[in-house]
Design an enzyme around this catalytic site. Structure first.
Site, PDB file in Angstrom:
ATOM      1  CE  LYS A   1      -3.698   4.850  -1.465  1.00 58.97           C
ATOM      2  NZ  LYS A   1      -4.499   5.382  -2.537  1.00 58.97           N
TER       3      LYS A   1
ATOM      4  CE1 TYR B   1      -4.052   2.396   0.627  1.00 57.87           C
ATOM      5  CE2 TYR B   1      -2.701   3.233   2.368  1.00 57.87           C
ATOM      6  CZ  TYR B   1      -3.771   3.186   1.564  1.00 57.87           C
ATOM      7  OH  TYR B   1      -4.745   4.057   1.772  1.00 57.87           O
TER       8      TYR B   1
HETATM    9  N1  LIG Z   1     -10.231   5.667   4.556  1.00 58.02           N
HETATM   10  C1  LIG Z   1      -8.785   6.360   5.074  1.00 58.02           C
HETATM   11  O1  LIG Z   1      -8.519   6.438   5.970  1.00 58.02           O
HETATM   12  C2  LIG Z   1      -7.888   6.482   3.831  1.00 58.02           C
HETATM   13  C3  LIG Z   1      -6.603   7.240   4.241  1.00 58.02           C
HETATM   14  C4  LIG Z   1      -5.659   7.583   3.132  1.00 58.02           C
HETATM   15  C5  LIG Z   1      -6.161   7.229   1.925  1.00 58.02           C
HETATM   16  N2  LIG Z   1      -7.319   6.793   1.606  1.00 58.02           N
HETATM   17  C6  LIG Z   1      -7.420   6.368   0.300  1.00 58.02           C
HETATM   18  O2  LIG Z   1      -8.655   7.082  -0.296  1.00 58.02           O
HETATM   19  C7  LIG Z   1      -9.306   6.326  -1.278  1.00 58.02           C
HETATM   20  C8  LIG Z   1     -10.889   5.759  -1.076  1.00 58.02           C
HETATM   21  O3  LIG Z   1     -10.655   4.991   0.461  1.00 58.02           O
HETATM   22  P1  LIG Z   1     -12.078   4.677   1.229  1.00 58.02           P
HETATM   23  O4  LIG Z   1     -11.559   4.490   2.624  1.00 58.02           O
HETATM   24  O5  LIG Z   1     -13.224   5.436   0.752  1.00 58.02           O
HETATM   25  O6  LIG Z   1     -12.067   3.209   0.471  1.00 58.02           O
HETATM   26  P2  LIG Z   1     -13.399   2.132   0.630  1.00 58.02           P
HETATM   27  O7  LIG Z   1     -12.921   0.689   0.607  1.00 58.02           O
HETATM   28  O8  LIG Z   1     -14.519   2.738   1.477  1.00 58.02           O
HETATM   29  O9  LIG Z   1     -14.196   2.487  -0.934  1.00 58.02           O
HETATM   30  C9  LIG Z   1     -12.952   2.121  -2.147  1.00 58.02           C
HETATM   31  C10 LIG Z   1     -14.131   1.974  -3.312  1.00 58.02           C
HETATM   32  O10 LIG Z   1     -13.317   1.584  -4.488  1.00 58.02           O
HETATM   33  C11 LIG Z   1     -13.889   0.730  -5.029  1.00 58.02           C
HETATM   34  N3  LIG Z   1     -12.877  -0.196  -5.814  1.00 58.02           N
HETATM   35  C12 LIG Z   1     -12.175  -0.983  -5.088  1.00 58.02           C
HETATM   36  N4  LIG Z   1     -11.156  -1.651  -6.331  1.00 58.02           N
HETATM   37  C13 LIG Z   1     -11.631  -1.439  -7.319  1.00 58.02           C
HETATM   38  C14 LIG Z   1     -11.381  -1.463  -8.581  1.00 58.02           C
HETATM   39  N5  LIG Z   1     -10.428  -2.340  -8.964  1.00 58.02           N
HETATM   40  N6  LIG Z   1     -11.916  -0.669  -9.556  1.00 58.02           N
HETATM   41  C15 LIG Z   1     -12.858   0.138  -9.356  1.00 58.02           C
HETATM   42  N7  LIG Z   1     -13.412   0.182  -8.190  1.00 58.02           N
HETATM   43  C16 LIG Z   1     -12.756  -0.122  -7.210  1.00 58.02           C
HETATM   44  C17 LIG Z   1     -14.496  -0.225  -4.115  1.00 58.02           C
HETATM   45  O11 LIG Z   1     -15.726  -0.925  -4.530  1.00 58.02           O
HETATM   46  C18 LIG Z   1     -15.126   0.861  -3.217  1.00 58.02           C
HETATM   47  O12 LIG Z   1     -16.421   1.388  -3.859  1.00 58.02           O
HETATM   48  C19 LIG Z   1      -8.225   5.029  -1.296  1.00 58.02           C
HETATM   49  O13 LIG Z   1      -7.618   5.183  -2.772  1.00 58.02           O
HETATM   50  C20 LIG Z   1      -7.689   4.988  -0.263  1.00 58.02           C
HETATM   51  O14 LIG Z   1      -6.559   4.415  -0.306  1.00 58.02           O
HETATM   52  C21 LIG Z   1      -8.371   6.268   2.630  1.00 58.02           C
END
Ligand SMILES: NC(=O)c1ccc[n+]([C@@H]2O[C@H](COP(=O)([O-])OP(=O)(O)OC[C@H]3O[C@@H](n4cnc5c(N)ncnc54)[C@H](O)[C@@H]3O)[C@@H](O)[C@H]2O)c1
Length: 246
Positions: A158, A154
């Site tokens: 990133k 991961y």
């Molecule tokens: N939640 C956090 O604390 C956090 C922190 C830092 C970064 N992020 C980043 O923010 C983004 C969103 O995070 P989140 O927590 O809302 O995630 P989440 O798991 O709630 O949602 C992710 C979404 O992406 C979709 N997805 C996954 N693989 C896919 C693919 N191959 N093709 C198309 N869609 C796909 C899933 O179906 C889901 O709807 C991510 O890139 C994550 O790495 C999140």
């Protein structure tokens, strides 16, 4: 932050930060295409957003698969006539410490988080170049800047996103395409809800604001970066983390 008459593609838009971003962009007047994995989930999401009928569409596509990405970008052009903003939000975790991480876990996370952003951006930027305008926004993470225990794949993805962001800002600026990424701290979504509560509490205490973020906090930052108000912002990684890492 006016996004009226702008067409945005938001990947992973069915839940979490992606869904909050879809709603924010719709409220700001954008036309939105949700790209996510599951056709039924997309249909349900679009039904939930029926108050924005005509303004929001969805298409099932895996961002790590070139042909389905190309189809999604073509679908956007066919329905709305242009592609002005991409939010490369889709991302996954498959955590393990270095000594235990399986090759499949490495490959899967790199495929979705890194190759997925490359494929979507390449397909969209070709259209944006013709239009001579566009905005690309990428989901990074604070761990991409500082590393994290148990997240080799991961963190690599990133950190790679940050590198691609800066490279594309250099390459695409001449076509009036801005490229930025957001590095969220801990945000209360499905991804974080699955973590042990003691880790979530520890992250909360580490934040200078003593808070876990809400998906809307990230959506608001995406809306700013997508808007004309950010016309002079490109090649940056914006931390939105409540002061988790300073
Ligand atoms: N939640 C956090 O604390 C956090 C922190 C830092 C970064 N992020 C980043 O923010 C983004 C969103 O995070 P989140 O927590 O809302 O995630 P989440 O798991 O709630 O949602 C992710 C979404 O992406 C979709 N997805 C996954 N693989 C896919 C693919 N191959 N093709 C198309 N869609 C796909 C899933 O179906 C889901 O709807 C991510 O890139 C994550 O790495 C999140």
């Amino acid at each position: 932050m006016n996004l009226k008459n702008k067409t945005a593609v938001i990947t992973g838009g069915c839940q979490g930060i992606g869904y909050a971003t879809v709603i924010k962009f719709l409220k700001e007047g954008a036309q939105v295409v949700i790209v996510d994995l599951d056709k039924k989930e997309i249909e349900d999401t679009v039904i939930n957003l029926r108050q924005y009928e005509g303004q929001v569409k969805g298409i099932a596509a895996d961002v790590s698969d070139k042909s389905s990405v190309d189809e999604a970008i073509q679908y956007t052009i066919d329905h709305f006539g242009s592609i002005d903003i991409v939010v490369n939000n889709a991302g996954i975790v498959q955590d393990a410490q270095l000594l235990k991480m399986k090759e499949e876990e490495w490959d899967k996370v790199i495929d979705v988080n890194l190759k997925g952003i490359f494929l979507v951006t390449q397909a969209a930027a070709l259209r944006m170049k013709e239009q001579k305008s566009g905005v690309i926004l990428n989901a990074s993470s604070v761990v991409g800047l500082y590393g994290n225990f148990g997240q080799t794949n991961y963190v690599a993805s990133k950190s790679g996103v940050n590198g691609m962001t800066k490279t594309w800002a250099r390459e695409l600026g001449r076509y009036n395409i801005r490229v930025n990424s957001i590095a969220p701290g801990f945000v209360l979504t499905h991804m974080v809800k699955e973590m042990p509560s003691h880790i979530v509490n520890m992250m909360k205490e580490k934040s200078l604001l003593n808070e876990i973020g809400k998906p809307e906090d990230i959506a608001n930052a995406y809306a700013f970066l997508a808007s004309e108000e950010a016309r002079f912002v490109t090649g940056t990684v914006l931390s939105v983390d409540g002061g988790l890492v300073t």
